[in-house]
Write a protein that holds these residues in place. Structure first.
Motif, PDB file in Angstrom:
ATOM      1  N   ASN A 193       0.864  -1.160  -0.002  1.00  0.00           N
ATOM      2  CA  ASN A 193      -0.017   0.077   0.032  1.00  0.00           C
ATOM      3  C   ASN A 193       0.913   1.328   0.124  1.00  0.00           C
ATOM      4  O   ASN A 193       1.978   1.368   0.782  1.00  0.00           O
ATOM      5  CB  ASN A 193      -0.894   0.150   1.095  1.00  0.00           C
ATOM      6  CG  ASN A 193      -1.939  -1.178   1.314  1.00  0.00           C
ATOM      7  OD1 ASN A 193      -2.240  -1.653   0.091  1.00  0.00           O
ATOM      8  ND2 ASN A 193      -2.339  -1.396   2.557  1.00  0.00           N
ATOM      9  N   ILE A 194       0.359   2.161  -0.888  1.00  0.00           N
ATOM     10  CA  ILE A 194       1.206   3.606  -0.784  1.00  0.00           C
ATOM     11  C   ILE A 194       0.167   4.647  -0.531  1.00  0.00           C
ATOM     12  O   ILE A 194      -0.956   4.525  -0.471  1.00  0.00           O
ATOM     13  CB  ILE A 194       2.142   3.779  -2.020  1.00  0.00           C
ATOM     14  CG1 ILE A 194       1.263   3.679  -3.283  1.00  0.00           C
ATOM     15  CG2 ILE A 194       3.217   2.623  -2.040  1.00  0.00           C
ATOM     16  CD1 ILE A 194       2.062   3.974  -4.420  1.00  0.00           C
ATOM     17  N   ALA A 195       0.599   5.828  -0.443  1.00  0.00           N
ATOM     18  CA  ALA A 195      -0.288   6.980   0.065  1.00  0.00           C
ATOM     19  C   ALA A 195      -1.155   7.262  -0.989  1.00  0.00           C
ATOM     20  O   ALA A 195      -1.187   7.026  -2.291  1.00  0.00           O
ATOM     21  CB  ALA A 195       0.555   8.124   0.221  1.00  0.00           C
ATOM     22  N   LYS A 196      -2.597   7.271  -0.525  1.00  0.00           N
ATOM     23  CA  LYS A 196      -3.627   7.897  -1.491  1.00  0.00           C
ATOM     24  C   LYS A 196      -3.361   9.079  -2.282  1.00  0.00           C
ATOM     25  O   LYS A 196      -3.021  10.034  -1.704  1.00  0.00           O
ATOM     26  CB  LYS A 196      -5.137   7.628  -0.868  1.00  0.00           C
ATOM     27  CG  LYS A 196      -5.277   6.089  -0.169  1.00  0.00           C
ATOM     28  CD  LYS A 196      -6.585   6.114   0.488  1.00  0.00           C
ATOM     29  CE  LYS A 196      -7.783   6.590  -0.269  1.00  0.00           C
ATOM     30  NZ  LYS A 196      -9.059   6.593   0.592  1.00  0.00           N
ATOM     31  N   THR A 197      -4.200   9.247  -3.338  1.00  0.00           N
ATOM     32  CA  THR A 197      -4.527  10.727  -3.727  1.00  0.00           C
ATOM     33  C   THR A 197      -5.829  10.890  -4.070  1.00  0.00           C
ATOM     34  O   THR A 197      -6.629  10.239  -4.583  1.00  0.00           O
ATOM     35  CB  THR A 197      -3.813  10.547  -5.178  1.00  0.00           C
ATOM     36  OG1 THR A 197      -2.336  10.448  -5.195  1.00  0.00           O
ATOM     37  CG2 THR A 197      -4.024  12.048  -5.824  1.00  0.00           C
ATOM     38  N   GLY A 198      -6.508  11.770  -2.972  1.00  0.00           N
ATOM     39  CA  GLY A 198      -7.804  11.888  -3.032  1.00  0.00           C
ATOM     40  C   GLY A 198      -8.387  10.454  -2.675  1.00  0.00           C
ATOM     41  O   GLY A 198      -8.045  10.005  -1.550  1.00  0.00           O
ATOM     42  N   ASP A 199      -9.639   9.884  -3.165  1.00  0.00           N
ATOM     43  CA  ASP A 199     -10.108   8.956  -3.139  1.00  0.00           C
ATOM     44  C   ASP A 199      -9.484   7.702  -3.770  1.00  0.00           C
ATOM     45  O   ASP A 199      -9.833   6.456  -3.893  1.00  0.00           O
ATOM     46  CB  ASP A 199     -11.824   8.812  -3.669  1.00  0.00           C
ATOM     47  CG  ASP A 199     -12.533   9.647  -2.795  1.00  0.00           C
ATOM     48  OD1 ASP A 199     -12.185   9.738  -1.397  1.00  0.00           O
ATOM     49  OD2 ASP A 199     -13.614  10.110  -3.216  1.00  0.00           O
ATOM     50  N   ALA A 200      -8.410   7.946  -4.747  1.00  0.00           N
ATOM     51  CA  ALA A 200      -7.777   6.871  -5.340  1.00  0.00           C
ATOM     52  C   ALA A 200      -6.741   5.941  -4.602  1.00  0.00           C
ATOM     53  O   ALA A 200      -5.945   6.551  -3.939  1.00  0.00           O
ATOM     54  CB  ALA A 200      -6.823   7.619  -6.559  1.00  0.00           C
ATOM     55  N   GLU A 201      -7.200   4.641  -4.693  1.00  0.00           N
ATOM     56  CA  GLU A 201      -6.051   3.900  -3.787  1.00  0.00           C
ATOM     57  C   GLU A 201      -4.813   3.449  -4.785  1.00  0.00           C
ATOM     58  O   GLU A 201      -5.168   3.453  -6.048  1.00  0.00           O
ATOM     59  CB  GLU A 201      -7.116   2.301  -3.498  1.00  0.00           C
ATOM     60  CG  GLU A 201      -8.084   2.498  -2.737  1.00  0.00           C
ATOM     61  CD  GLU A 201      -7.858   2.283  -1.472  1.00  0.00           C
ATOM     62  OE1 GLU A 201      -6.657   2.317  -0.896  1.00  0.00           O
ATOM     63  OE2 GLU A 201      -8.798   2.776  -0.591  1.00  0.00           O
ATOM     64  N   LYS A 202      -3.871   3.233  -4.137  1.00  0.00           N
ATOM     65  CA  LYS A 202      -2.510   3.279  -4.839  1.00  0.00           C
ATOM     66  C   LYS A 202      -1.905   1.975  -4.267  1.00  0.00           C
ATOM     67  O   LYS A 202      -1.873   1.558  -3.035  1.00  0.00           O
ATOM     68  CB  LYS A 202      -1.548   4.230  -4.793  1.00  0.00           C
ATOM     69  CG  LYS A 202      -2.216   5.603  -5.606  1.00  0.00           C
ATOM     70  CD  LYS A 202      -1.001   6.693  -5.577  1.00  0.00           C
ATOM     71  CE  LYS A 202      -1.926   7.989  -6.632  1.00  0.00           C
ATOM     72  NZ  LYS A 202      -0.387   8.891  -6.412  1.00  0.00           N
TER      73      LYS A 202
END
Length: 228
Positions: A193-202
């Motif tokens: 898991n890496i940091a989200k951008t808004g609601d986007a899962e990364k």
């Protein structure tokens, strides 16, 4: 629709990485030790081979140059010959490589070729009979199927499983002894898991692997083959 888009995308990226790995592992790539700004890289299967390495050429002339392991501890890539020296893959050339591998202690069981040369192997003159397979319970409009492909080649020095590979180079036929080559992982496939951008899962996916060549003389290749 899909229940889980993220899982679907992770699976797709995993397949993409494996295709990239296969392209590199079967190809003609030099090794690289790596540095602070560049990643280290393993050599491809083609680059390793020297003992049973046959190039193209007409009338004995060729500008193909071998690669191979060097005194400096690296593997250099082979140098492809010019297009004017490309040759047709023939049964005689197949037998030459197979016999050379056997003489040097190898027993290749896989012949890996690209799409054009898979059809060339299936058209060898020894394949004189076209078989028909009858489906006892055929669908509507079906019944007999003509079989005109070659999946195995049995020669004086063993049986080869003829494998068409869309990721290896069509201009090179690879003779592989699975007992003397393998893939080793320093880090297996992993997803973080890496940091989200808004609601986007990364997610981050990584793997670190290399090809272990235990004896290059057990394998063989015929390079600079025609592909059309």
């Amino acid at each position: 629709g899909r229940e889980e888009e993220l899982a679907y995308q992770i699976a797709k990226r995993g397949k993409e990485m494996k295709r990239d790995m296969e392209t590199n592992l079967t190809g003609n790539y030099a090794s690289a030790a790596g540095a602070s700004a560049t990643a280290r890289a393993c050599a491809g299967f083609e680059a390793w081979l020297t003992t049973n390495d046959f190039g193209g050429g007409t009338a004995g002339a060729t500008d193909y140059l071998q690669g191979g392991y060097t005194a400096a501890g690296t593997v250099t890539a082979a140098t492809d010959g010019s297009t004017s020296n490309l040759v047709t893959f023939t049964e005689a050339r197949l037998k030459t490589v197979q016999a050379s591998c056997w003489t040097n202690g190898g027993n290749p069981t896989v012949l890996m070729v690209g799409p054009w040369n898979k059809r060339v192997v299936s058209a060898f003159s020894g394949i004189a009979t076209k078989y028909q397979d009858f489906d006892k319970n055929p669908p509507s409009g079906a019944g007999l199927a003509t079989i005109s492909t070659v999946d195995y080649y049995v020669g004086d020095f063993g049986k080869l499983h003829v494998v068409a590979n869309r990721f290896s180079r069509d201009r090179c036929a690879l003779f592989i002894d699975p007992d003397y080559v393998s893939i080793h992982y320093l880090r297996p496939f992993q997803v973080f898991n890496i940091a989200k951008t808004g609601d986007a899962e990364k997610r981050q996916m990584l793997a670190e692997a290399t090809m272990m060549m235990m004896n290059e003389a057990a394998h063989g290749k015929y390079a600079d083959l025609r592909t059309s």
